[in-house]
Design an enzyme around this catalytic site. Structure first.
Site: not given
Ligand code: F6P
Length: 549
Positions: A213, A219, A274-275, A360, A392, A512
């Site tokens: 987003k 990452e 995002g979620r 979240e 199990h 972060k």
């Molecule tokens: O973990 C925080 C967060 O902002 C989530 O809400 C989001 O889904 C994720 O990081 C990834 O964010 P982006 O889509 O901006 O890379």
């Protein structure tokens, strides 16, 4: 002293809240055995149905009076106004000053959803049409790699909502996927994730979908850079990037800065959390897998549940009842966790997806106006594994441990892979677990089986352990959409009762920032001054640096 210190949340002083709390105390001695024995209609009365989902709440620890009291609490908390405000495009994500309109992502073309006076539905359909055209080209072998080879592998790079929705949906809908395409999902910044995902792939046949987003997530950018290097190492031409990379983002500037042409970008909007984004362009990998028509069915399933949520009476409203039950179990009965137990291998990633959606969203300790909540519990911990594997493993604790763990069982009448007796065995286990949890086995029943007296207490099942069972006919894209929307809206309901903002996530920020500060301390050649860290962290950093050398 914080500005909110001394202020108490107003929720717990509502008479409707007190009425639910009193009811919880007054009914705490009742067991599910008692409740079923005293009401032969209970199984029918507490079963609800909409959008292809049959939801049996009769094995929850509720009496005839519980749902009416919870519904009154929901009304007192302004749930109706909150629902209307969301669908009307108001900026209900107050801490980020944003509208919350994932419901617009699945609105049919004929609907109008206004944000600041602008109808967002045409834009949604424009992106969907671009996605469909692109997916048709890739799936039809028209979109070729740089060397002219057909695309055979799709790698989604993203994390959080930009990964969990796509990987859950791909896993869930694999039955409907183009089996000529390989799908991989890379999320973790651990290089192992990327290395293992691409180990057996041919760069000339691989398409990366970089999903973020913000397009600033550490990452995702690290993985996207490695993907770029991996592609260029094999194809040796910058021009290859245009054939092997597309982006999904709200941030065109960062996408361009990364080196992906914005013509190859599929956009979405700041009003999609995002979620809550698996049905936006973030679903590109899903559409690549199942095709545009099936993706439309998925959206239709979401939309059907949106309509139900918006229009059904609270007393019959699936997401409202689901959300209220989670509040009842966690806030009023003290359950710290909720287990989600899909009896369908295709839903293997559904609990992981729900973890972000629920925790979240509602893992918050302050109300909308910033008051610290110190008089009730908010979001429980969601977790789970597909049945029967969990049986199990951890079910022992659910049956005989000291904690009460409400469960959501999910299952289907028909299997997508009918194979001998497998499906009957699977579903027999699903029904049996809920039955055993609810009714247990008394000491007398254990004795009647001839157990040695020394083992009676070990073999006794206390029962009275609550669960809901969601049963549907068969797992389809449409059904999945309705199922996900059920939980999305249940989360919304919970947020309204707890008076928290389910749409921000400030709690992920501090880690972060600190990680970004530590990166140069790990990588630099000069000995860093670690005086600003606590002694434990400083010692770990020193040890790591020493070991690396
Ligand atoms: O973990 C925080 C967060 O902002 C989530 O809400 C989001 O889904 C994720 O990081 C990834 O964010 P982006 O889509 O901006 O890379």
């Amino acid at each position: 002293m914080s500005p909110s210190a001394g202020r108490r949340s107003s929720r717990s002083s509502l008479p409707e809240w007190q009425a639910v709390a009193d009811h919880a105390r007054a009914t705490s001695h009742l067991t599910l055995r008692d409740l079923f024995a005293s009401d032969p209609t209970r199984a029918q009365r507490l079963a609800f149905e909409a959008c292809g989902l049959f939801v049996d709440h009769s094995k929850q620890r509720v009496t005839e009076g519980t749902f009416p009291l919870l519904v009154r609490l929901a009304e007192a908390c302004g749930l109706r106004d909150r629902i209307d405000a969301m669908f009307a495009g108001h900026r209900i994500n107050t801490t980020e000053n944003r509208a919350v309109l994932h419901v617009a992502l699945r609105a049919p073309r004929s609907e109008h959803v206004l944000v600041d006076g602008e109808d967002v539905v045409p834009g949604v359909h424009e992106v969907l049409a671009r996605m469909a055209a692109f997916c048709d080209r890739v799936r039809g072998g028209e979109w070729l790699g740089h060397t002219g080879k057909r695309i055979r592998a799709i790698v989604n790079i993203g994390i959080g909502g930009s990964d969990l929705g796509p990987v859950m949906a791909f896993t869930a809908l694999r039955h409907y996927a183009d089996r000529g395409l390989t799908f991989r999902f890379v999320s973790n910044v651990d290089g192992t994730d990327f290395a293992e995902a691409v180990r057996d792939l041919d760069p000339a046949e691989t398409l990366f979908v970089v999903s973020s987003k913000t397009f600033t997530t550490q990452e995702t950018l690290a993985n996207a850079r490695s993907a770029r290097a991996w592609t260029l190492a094999a194809l040796r031409d910058e021009a290859a990037i245009a054939r092997h990379f597309v982006a999904v983002s709200t941030n065109a500037a960062e996408v361009a800065a990364f080196g992906i042409d914005t013509d190859a970008m599929f956009g979405f909007w700041d009003w999609v959390g995002g979620r809550y984004s698996m049905d936006s362009a973030i679903g590109l990998s899903t559409m690549l897998a199942i095709g545009p028509e099936r993706f439309r069915e998925l959206l239709d399933g979401f939309h059907a549940m949106d309509v139900h949520f918006r229009t059904a009476d609270f007393a019959q409203n699936l997401p409202v009842l689901h959300g209220l039950l989670a509040v009842w179990n966690s806030t009023f009965l003290g359950a710290a966790t909720i287990a989600v137990l899909p009896y369908d291998q295709y839903l293997a990633r559904f609990p992981a997806y729900l973890q972000q959606l629920t925790m979240e969203s509602n893992g918050k300790r302050v109300t909308l106006d910033g008051t610290v909540i110190d008089d009730y519990e908010t979001c429980p911990i969601y977790w789970g594994e597909p049945g029967t594997n969990g049986q199990h493993s951890f079910y022992q604790l659910i049956h005989q441990g000291t904690r009460i763990i409400p469960c959501d069982f999910l299952g289907f009448v028909r299997s997508l892979n009918p194979l001998g007796r497998h499906h009957d065995l699977l579903m027999a286990n699903c029904f049996a677990q809920a039955e055993a949890l609810a009714f247990g086995k008394t000491a007398d029943e254990v004795r009647a089986d001839g157990a040695a007296e020394s083992l009676v207490s070990h073999k006794t099942f206390p029962g009275n352990r609550p669960s809901s069972t969601i049963l549907a006919e068969v797992l389809t894209p449409r059904l999945l959409g309705s199922l996900v929307a059920l939980y999305e809206h249940a989360v919304f309901v919970q947020g309204a009762i707890w008076d928290v903002n389910p749409f921000d996530q400030w709690g992920v920020e501090l880690g972060k920032v600190l990680a970004n500060r530590i990166v140069p301390e790990l990588e630099g050649t000069d000995e860093p001054s670690l005086g600003h860290h606590d002694p434990s962290t400083a010692s770990l950093i020193r040890r790591y640096r020493h070991g690396r050398r």
